[in-house]
Design a protein around this motif. Structure first.
Motif, PDB file in Angstrom:
ATOM      1  N   UNK A  49       0.864  -1.175   0.000  1.00  0.00           N
ATOM      2  CA  UNK A  49       0.000   0.000   0.000  1.00  0.00           C
ATOM      3  C   UNK A  49       0.905   1.231   0.000  1.00  0.00           C
ATOM      4  N   UNK A  50       0.677   2.139  -0.939  1.00  0.00           N
ATOM      5  CA  UNK A  50       1.491   3.347  -1.069  1.00  0.00           C
ATOM      6  C   UNK A  50       0.745   4.519  -0.435  1.00  0.00           C
ATOM      7  N   UNK A  51       1.395   5.163   0.532  1.00  0.00           N
ATOM      8  CA  UNK A  51       0.840   6.361   1.162  1.00  0.00           C
ATOM      9  C   UNK A  51       1.742   7.521   0.767  1.00  0.00           C
ATOM     10  N   UNK A  52       1.222   8.459  -0.008  1.00  0.00           N
ATOM     11  CA  UNK A  52       2.072   9.511  -0.561  1.00  0.00           C
ATOM     12  C   UNK A  52       1.486  10.907  -0.413  1.00  0.00           C
ATOM     13  N   UNK A  53       2.388  11.874  -0.314  1.00  0.00           N
ATOM     14  CA  UNK A  53       2.013  13.278  -0.359  1.00  0.00           C
ATOM     15  C   UNK A  53       1.829  13.660  -1.828  1.00  0.00           C
ATOM     16  N   UNK A  54       1.221  14.810  -2.081  1.00  0.00           N
ATOM     17  CA  UNK A  54       1.047  15.271  -3.458  1.00  0.00           C
ATOM     18  C   UNK A  54       2.152  16.224  -3.890  1.00  0.00           C
ATOM     19  N   UNK A  55       2.383  17.260  -3.094  1.00  0.00           N
ATOM     20  CA  UNK A  55       3.350  18.291  -3.473  1.00  0.00           C
ATOM     21  C   UNK A  55       4.731  17.931  -2.954  1.00  0.00           C
ATOM     22  N   UNK A  56       5.563  17.459  -3.884  1.00  0.00           N
ATOM     23  CA  UNK A  56       6.944  17.095  -3.560  1.00  0.00           C
ATOM     24  C   UNK A  56       7.842  17.559  -4.697  1.00  0.00           C
ATOM     25  N   UNK A  66       0.679   8.041 -11.200  1.00  0.00           N
ATOM     26  CA  UNK A  66       0.572   7.549 -12.580  1.00  0.00           C
ATOM     27  C   UNK A  66       1.523   6.383 -12.821  1.00  0.00           C
ATOM     28  N   UNK A  67       2.763   6.519 -12.358  1.00  0.00           N
ATOM     29  CA  UNK A  67       3.753   5.460 -12.572  1.00  0.00           C
ATOM     30  C   UNK A  67       3.413   4.197 -11.787  1.00  0.00           C
ATOM     31  N   UNK A  68       2.967   4.373 -10.550  1.00  0.00           N
ATOM     32  CA  UNK A  68       2.604   3.203  -9.729  1.00  0.00           C
ATOM     33  C   UNK A  68       1.456   2.444 -10.379  1.00  0.00           C
ATOM     34  N   UNK A  69       0.431   3.176 -10.822  1.00  0.00           N
ATOM     35  CA  UNK A  69      -0.711   2.535 -11.467  1.00  0.00           C
ATOM     36  C   UNK A  69      -0.282   1.818 -12.741  1.00  0.00           C
ATOM     37  N   UNK A  77      -2.285  -0.447  -4.116  1.00  0.00           N
ATOM     38  CA  UNK A  77      -3.251   0.636  -3.968  1.00  0.00           C
ATOM     39  C   UNK A  77      -2.598   1.873  -3.349  1.00  0.00           C
ATOM     40  N   UNK A  78      -3.086   3.037  -3.754  1.00  0.00           N
ATOM     41  CA  UNK A  78      -2.489   4.306  -3.318  1.00  0.00           C
ATOM     42  C   UNK A  78      -3.467   5.095  -2.454  1.00  0.00           C
ATOM     43  N   UNK A  79      -2.952   5.580  -1.328  1.00  0.00           N
ATOM     44  CA  UNK A  79      -3.696   6.494  -0.457  1.00  0.00           C
ATOM     45  C   UNK A  79      -2.924   7.807  -0.430  1.00  0.00           C
ATOM     46  N   UNK A  98      -6.764   6.317  -7.252  1.00  0.00           N
ATOM     47  CA  UNK A  98      -6.428   6.420  -5.830  1.00  0.00           C
ATOM     48  C   UNK A  98      -7.560   5.856  -4.986  1.00  0.00           C
ATOM     49  N   UNK A  99      -7.212   5.074  -3.978  1.00  0.00           N
ATOM     50  CA  UNK A  99      -8.218   4.448  -3.117  1.00  0.00           C
ATOM     51  C   UNK A  99      -8.903   5.480  -2.237  1.00  0.00           C
TER      52      UNK A  99
END
Length: 210
Positions: A49-56, A66-69, A77-79, A98-99
């Motif tokens: 499970x990928x938990x990521x910020x948006x602004x980096x 996009x790349x993970x998908x 799955x991405x949160x 995104x989940x």
């Protein structure tokens, strides 16, 4: 073993706090400074499970998603955890696959519950996949004639009907049926039917007729 949680956030304090949070819940968790760091050290886990910020900086959250998908699809799955969520962004994220997305400051209970739900679904899907693979392996043990009898059984035909279709005696059908039960390790007719349904589902997923 539960899949790993990958935490990607360029804020050291947030990243460390989330990693500690997940580990405190008994989950495996790894932190990454940003998208570039994540792809440079891309894990090879089958499920996560990928938990990521948006602004980096560099590879931002949108590009990371996009790349993970593209590379992993539903297996990762991405949160999204972000301090910059609005309706257009939320809609775009959900359309991207995104989940869920959770606004900062993060509600730890909500985040943990969301991630655990993702991980449970992954484990359930993997268990079903393994069950289907085991079923197909057992069905591969059948001879051509045994497959024909098996197909008749899961269609709900009686021994007499199967015998008529295959131009053999009902007694011969009984013999084949006993062999099928042994080879498939099925303990009942209902177990055979479930195997047939699993085989059909797997064939449909692969895009061909069983």
């Amino acid at each position: 073993m539960m899949p790993t949680v990958f935490v990607i956030d360029d804020d050291d304090a947030v990243r460390d706090a989330l990693t500690v949070l997940f580990r405190g819940e008994g989950l495996q968790a790894r932190g990454f400074e940003n998208g570039a760091d994540f792809f440079d050290r891309l894990p090879d886990d089958d499920m996560a499970c990928v938990v990521t910020d948006l602004r980096m900086p560099g590879i931002d959250g949108s590009e990371l998603i996009r790349r993970v998908m593209e590379q992993r699809g539903a297996a990762w799955p991405v949160v999204v955890v972000t301090g910059h969520a609005d309706v257009p962004v939320a809609v775009r994220l959900m359309k991207a696959g995104v989940v869920d997305f959770i606004e900062k400051p993060v509600d730890p209970i909500q985040l943990v519950d969301t991630v655990k739900a993702c991980l449970r679904r992954l484990v359930d899907v993997d268990a079903e996949r393994q069950s289907r693979a085991a079923t197909l392996e057992r069905l591969d043990r059948l001879t051509r004639r045994e497959h024909q009898v098996f197909d008749g059984l899961i269609r709900g035909q009686s021994n007499k009907e199967i015998a008529q279709d295959l131009e053999i005696s009902p007694r011969t059908v009984e013999v084949f049926r006993a062999k099928i039960m042994v080879k498939t390790e099925a303990d009942s007719l209902s177990a055979l039917v479930r195997m047939g349904l699993q085989a059909e589902a797997e064939a449909g997923a692969r895009g061909f007729e069983p």
